[in-house]
Design a protein around this motif. Structure first.
Motif, PDB file in Angstrom:
ATOM      1  N   SER A 197       0.864  -1.174   0.000  1.00 46.67           N
ATOM      2  CA  SER A 197       0.000   0.000   0.000  1.00 46.67           C
ATOM      3  C   SER A 197       0.900   1.223   0.000  1.00 46.67           C
ATOM      4  CB  SER A 197      -0.883   0.000   1.255  1.00 46.67           C
ATOM      5  OG  SER A 197      -1.489   1.257   1.436  1.00 46.67           O
ATOM      6  N   SER A 198       0.696   2.091  -0.993  1.00 48.34           N
ATOM      7  CA  SER A 198       1.539   3.270  -1.068  1.00 48.34           C
ATOM      8  C   SER A 198       0.843   4.352  -1.865  1.00 48.34           C
ATOM      9  CB  SER A 198       2.873   2.911  -1.729  1.00 48.34           C
ATOM     10  OG  SER A 198       3.693   4.047  -1.830  1.00 48.34           O
ATOM     11  N   SER A 199       1.016   5.563  -1.434  1.00 44.43           N
ATOM     12  CA  SER A 199       0.418   6.692  -2.145  1.00 44.43           C
ATOM     13  C   SER A 199       1.385   7.279  -3.183  1.00 44.43           C
ATOM     14  CB  SER A 199      -0.002   7.774  -1.147  1.00 44.43           C
ATOM     15  OG  SER A 199       1.094   8.152  -0.355  1.00 44.43           O
ATOM     16  N   TYR A 200       2.537   6.685  -3.318  1.00 41.60           N
ATOM     17  CA  TYR A 200       3.518   7.152  -4.294  1.00 41.60           C
ATOM     18  C   TYR A 200       4.235   5.932  -4.853  1.00 41.60           C
ATOM     19  CZ  TYR A 200       5.823   6.705   0.189  1.00 41.60           C
ATOM     20  OH  TYR A 200       6.219   6.236   1.405  1.00 41.60           O
ATOM     21  N   SER A 201       5.089   6.129  -5.820  1.00 39.08           N
ATOM     22  CA  SER A 201       5.788   5.010  -6.433  1.00 39.08           C
ATOM     23  C   SER A 201       6.736   4.370  -5.416  1.00 39.08           C
ATOM     24  CB  SER A 201       6.572   5.487  -7.655  1.00 39.08           C
ATOM     25  OG  SER A 201       7.194   4.404  -8.290  1.00 39.08           O
ATOM     26  N   PRO A 202       6.505   3.123  -5.069  1.00 36.76           N
ATOM     27  CA  PRO A 202       7.272   2.542  -3.976  1.00 36.76           C
ATOM     28  C   PRO A 202       8.604   1.952  -4.407  1.00 36.76           C
ATOM     29  CG  PRO A 202       5.666   0.954  -4.743  1.00 36.76           C
ATOM     30  CD  PRO A 202       5.497   2.195  -5.601  1.00 36.76           C
ATOM     31  N   SER A 203       9.486   1.791  -3.454  1.00 37.07           N
ATOM     32  CA  SER A 203      10.646   0.924  -3.604  1.00 37.07           C
ATOM     33  C   SER A 203      10.358  -0.310  -2.753  1.00 37.07           C
ATOM     34  CB  SER A 203      11.915   1.613  -3.091  1.00 37.07           C
ATOM     35  OG  SER A 203      12.254   2.705  -3.910  1.00 37.07           O
ATOM     36  N   LEU A 204      10.556  -1.472  -3.346  1.00 39.53           N
ATOM     37  CA  LEU A 204      10.211  -2.719  -2.669  1.00 39.53           C
ATOM     38  C   LEU A 204      11.383  -3.691  -2.732  1.00 39.53           C
ATOM     39  CD1 LEU A 204       6.649  -3.067  -4.209  1.00 39.53           C
ATOM     40  CD2 LEU A 204       7.129  -2.597  -1.806  1.00 39.53           C
TER      41      LEU A 204
ATOM     42  N   LEU B 170      17.598 -10.205  -1.339  1.00 38.59           N
ATOM     43  CA  LEU B 170      17.405 -11.089  -2.499  1.00 38.59           C
ATOM     44  C   LEU B 170      17.296 -10.290  -3.783  1.00 38.59           C
ATOM     45  CD1 LEU B 170      14.718 -13.784  -1.576  1.00 38.59           C
ATOM     46  CD2 LEU B 170      17.103 -14.173  -2.202  1.00 38.59           C
ATOM     47  N   LEU B 171      16.457  -9.246  -3.739  1.00 44.92           N
ATOM     48  CA  LEU B 171      16.253  -8.416  -4.921  1.00 44.92           C
ATOM     49  C   LEU B 171      15.550  -7.129  -4.519  1.00 44.92           C
ATOM     50  CD1 LEU B 171      12.985  -8.866  -5.449  1.00 44.92           C
ATOM     51  CD2 LEU B 171      13.762 -10.956  -6.528  1.00 44.92           C
ATOM     52  N   LYS B 172      15.556  -6.163  -5.465  1.00 52.05           N
ATOM     53  CA  LYS B 172      14.916  -4.888  -5.173  1.00 52.05           C
ATOM     54  C   LYS B 172      14.233  -4.341  -6.427  1.00 52.05           C
ATOM     55  CE  LYS B 172      19.069  -2.145  -6.120  1.00 52.05           C
ATOM     56  NZ  LYS B 172      19.991  -1.095  -5.615  1.00 52.05           N
ATOM     57  N   TYR B 173      13.151  -3.608  -6.203  1.00 51.57           N
ATOM     58  CA  TYR B 173      12.451  -2.907  -7.268  1.00 51.57           C
ATOM     59  C   TYR B 173      12.493  -1.410  -6.937  1.00 51.57           C
ATOM     60  CZ  TYR B 173       8.699  -0.656  -9.779  1.00 51.57           C
ATOM     61  OH  TYR B 173       7.988   0.215 -10.542  1.00 51.57           O
ATOM     62  N   THR B 174      12.979  -0.626  -7.925  1.00 54.26           N
ATOM     63  CA  THR B 174      13.044   0.822  -7.687  1.00 54.26           C
ATOM     64  C   THR B 174      12.577   1.579  -8.921  1.00 54.26           C
ATOM     65  OG1 THR B 174      15.370   0.771  -8.337  1.00 54.26           O
ATOM     66  CG2 THR B 174      14.896   0.705  -5.985  1.00 54.26           C
ATOM     67  N   SER B 175      11.462   1.159  -9.495  1.00 50.62           N
ATOM     68  CA  SER B 175      10.760   1.827 -10.596  1.00 50.62           C
ATOM     69  C   SER B 175      11.453   1.727 -11.942  1.00 50.62           C
ATOM     70  CB  SER B 175      10.458   3.296 -10.274  1.00 50.62           C
ATOM     71  OG  SER B 175      11.617   4.080 -10.366  1.00 50.62           O
ATOM     72  N   ALA B 176      12.339   0.776 -12.091  1.00 48.19           N
ATOM     73  CA  ALA B 176      12.920   0.508 -13.409  1.00 48.19           C
ATOM     74  C   ALA B 176      12.105  -0.643 -14.030  1.00 48.19           C
ATOM     75  CB  ALA B 176      14.396   0.187 -13.298  1.00 48.19           C
ATOM     76  N   ALA B 177      12.734  -1.735 -14.383  1.00 49.43           N
ATOM     77  CA  ALA B 177      12.014  -2.866 -14.956  1.00 49.43           C
ATOM     78  C   ALA B 177      11.058  -3.465 -13.940  1.00 49.43           C
ATOM     79  CB  ALA B 177      13.008  -3.928 -15.416  1.00 49.43           C
ATOM     80  N   THR B 178       9.880  -3.857 -14.397  1.00 45.99           N
ATOM     81  CA  THR B 178       8.893  -4.407 -13.466  1.00 45.99           C
ATOM     82  C   THR B 178       9.205  -5.846 -13.079  1.00 45.99           C
ATOM     83  OG1 THR B 178       7.488  -5.025 -15.321  1.00 45.99           O
ATOM     84  CG2 THR B 178       7.036  -2.907 -14.269  1.00 45.99           C
ATOM     85  N   LEU B 179       9.950  -6.557 -13.910  1.00 45.46           N
ATOM     86  CA  LEU B 179      10.387  -7.907 -13.550  1.00 45.46           C
ATOM     87  C   LEU B 179      11.821  -7.811 -13.047  1.00 45.46           C
ATOM     88  CD1 LEU B 179       9.735 -10.921 -13.441  1.00 45.46           C
ATOM     89  CD2 LEU B 179      10.663 -11.107 -15.772  1.00 45.46           C
ATOM     90  N   VAL B 180      11.993  -8.166 -11.809  1.00 38.77           N
ATOM     91  CA  VAL B 180      13.288  -8.000 -11.159  1.00 38.77           C
ATOM     92  C   VAL B 180      13.899  -9.364 -10.886  1.00 38.77           C
ATOM     93  CG1 VAL B 180      14.492  -7.026  -9.172  1.00 38.77           C
ATOM     94  CG2 VAL B 180      12.427  -5.922 -10.029  1.00 38.77           C
TER      95      VAL B 180
ATOM     96  N   PHE C 102       6.694  -6.610 -10.235  1.00 39.90           N
ATOM     97  CA  PHE C 102       5.930  -5.492  -9.696  1.00 39.90           C
ATOM     98  C   PHE C 102       4.708  -5.283 -10.577  1.00 39.90           C
ATOM     99  CE2 PHE C 102       5.118  -1.656  -7.469  1.00 39.90           C
ATOM    100  CZ  PHE C 102       4.702  -0.709  -8.399  1.00 39.90           C
ATOM    101  N   LYS C 103       3.516  -5.384  -9.973  1.00 35.94           N
ATOM    102  CA  LYS C 103       2.274  -5.172 -10.716  1.00 35.94           C
ATOM    103  C   LYS C 103       1.490  -4.057 -10.036  1.00 35.94           C
ATOM    104  CE  LYS C 103       1.684  -9.813 -12.665  1.00 35.94           C
ATOM    105  NZ  LYS C 103       0.782 -10.976 -12.802  1.00 35.94           N
ATOM    106  N   LYS C 104       1.533  -2.894 -10.671  1.00 31.32           N
ATOM    107  CA  LYS C 104       0.882  -1.732 -10.065  1.00 31.32           C
ATOM    108  C   LYS C 104      -0.634  -1.917 -10.003  1.00 31.32           C
ATOM    109  CE  LYS C 104       0.780   3.299 -10.366  1.00 31.32           C
ATOM    110  NZ  LYS C 104       1.271   4.497 -11.108  1.00 31.32           N
ATOM    111  N   SER C 105      -1.205  -2.510 -11.042  1.00 26.10           N
ATOM    112  CA  SER C 105      -2.660  -2.681 -11.096  1.00 26.10           C
ATOM    113  C   SER C 105      -3.160  -3.583  -9.972  1.00 26.10           C
ATOM    114  CB  SER C 105      -3.075  -3.257 -12.447  1.00 26.10           C
ATOM    115  OG  SER C 105      -2.463  -4.524 -12.644  1.00 26.10           O
ATOM    116  N   GLU C 106      -2.300  -4.493  -9.522  1.00 28.52           N
ATOM    117  CA  GLU C 106      -2.684  -5.416  -8.456  1.00 28.52           C
ATOM    118  C   GLU C 106      -2.024  -5.056  -7.125  1.00 28.52           C
ATOM    119  OE1 GLU C 106      -2.902  -9.153 -11.648  1.00 28.52           O
ATOM    120  OE2 GLU C 106      -1.801  -9.395  -9.763  1.00 28.52           O
ATOM    121  N   THR C 107      -1.245  -4.011  -7.097  1.00 27.02           N
ATOM    122  CA  THR C 107      -0.437  -3.604  -5.928  1.00 27.02           C
ATOM    123  C   THR C 107       0.256  -4.818  -5.323  1.00 27.02           C
ATOM    124  OG1 THR C 107      -2.308  -3.715  -4.362  1.00 27.02           O
ATOM    125  CG2 THR C 107      -1.865  -1.596  -5.424  1.00 27.02           C
ATOM    126  N   SER C 108       0.899  -5.592  -6.199  1.00 27.90           N
ATOM    127  CA  SER C 108       1.562  -6.812  -5.724  1.00 27.90           C
ATOM    128  C   SER C 108       3.033  -6.826  -6.115  1.00 27.90           C
ATOM    129  CB  SER C 108       0.857  -8.040  -6.300  1.00 27.90           C
ATOM    130  OG  SER C 108       1.083  -8.144  -7.692  1.00 27.90           O
TER     131      SER C 108
END
Lengths: 113, 114
Positions: free
Chosen positions: B26-33, B47-57, B67-73
């Motif tokens: 849950s985030s009101s802005y583009s998250p780092s996960l 293990l890995l990180k997502y920082t708004s580059a490629a959605t498959l990390v 990273f799936k924004k539509s599903e917030t998953s």
């Protein structure tokens, strides 16, 4: 490969005693953090530290807690008067910048009797 | 991310079968996960990180997350489990409050049977 180290690995203390948990962050990192994990619960943020001062702290980090960077390599967490509920695994972490990933140490298991 | 939710406290798989560990954010802005792993009596390893580059990390040890924004998953997967994958896995979000702090999910224990 550089890593964060923590000492001791396990600390047992009596309630009311002071403890100091020590951490050596990765040498070129500038941001330092403490987290804790009570047995069976999630990892919780305690405090972040940058430029020799606390940058953010959680509600857990009350007046019984303090952090210090006494020299160029160590980063310590002091609990002034330990309580039973302070028993937990304490993790130190560091990062190059606030936006980079945080690297964690192996943790210190604190047991308060 | 302001919060992360791990949907399973335990996941059991057989060696050689796929792994799926689920995480919603849950985030009101583009998250780092991030996904971290904790082996018994060990520290937390990224293990890995997502920082708004490629959605498959892609991460270490054959793990990857999408990273799936539509599903917030931000589910963690691996095509084929190995016995050494047995550990606790944490989905973690980075809270941008001026100075970053990590927000942890409750963790998922992965059990791998022979």
């Amino acid at each position: 490969e550089p890593e964060v180290t923590q000492t001791p690995s396990h600390q047992v203390t009596q309630m009311g005693q002071e403890v100091i948990l020590r951490c050596v962050p990765i040498s070129n990192h500038l941001y330092f953090y403490w987290y804790r994990q009570i047995l069976g619960q999630k990892v919780e943020f305690l405090v972040s530290f940058y430029n020799n001062e606390i940058s953010e702290k959680s509600e857990i980090f009350d007046d019984q807690f303090s952090v210090e960077r006494p020299d160029g390599s160590n980063f310590t967490l002091k609990i002034r008067s330990t309580k039973l509920e302070d028993s937990a695994m304490y993790f130190c972490a560091s990062s190059v910048t606030s936006a980079n990933e945080q690297f964690f140490g192996p943790g210190t298991r604190l047991t308060v009797l | 991310a302001q919060s992360v939710t791990q949907l399973d406290s335990h996941v059991s798989v057989s060696e050689g079968t796929p792994v799926l560990l689920r995480c919603n954010y849950s985030s009101s802005y583009s998250p780092s996960l991030f996904w971290y792993v904790q082996h018994p009596n060990k520290g937390l390893q990224l293990l890995l990180k997502y920082t708004s580059a490629a959605t498959l990390v892609k991460g270490i040890n054959g793990f990857e997350a999408e990273f799936k924004k539509s599903e917030t998953s931000f589910h963690l997967t691996k095509p084929s489990a190995h016995m050494s994958d047995a550990a606790e896995y944490f989905c973690v979000g980075l809270m941008n409050t001026g100075f970053q702090k990590l927000v942890f999910g409750t963790g998922t224990r992965l059990l791998v049977s022979p």
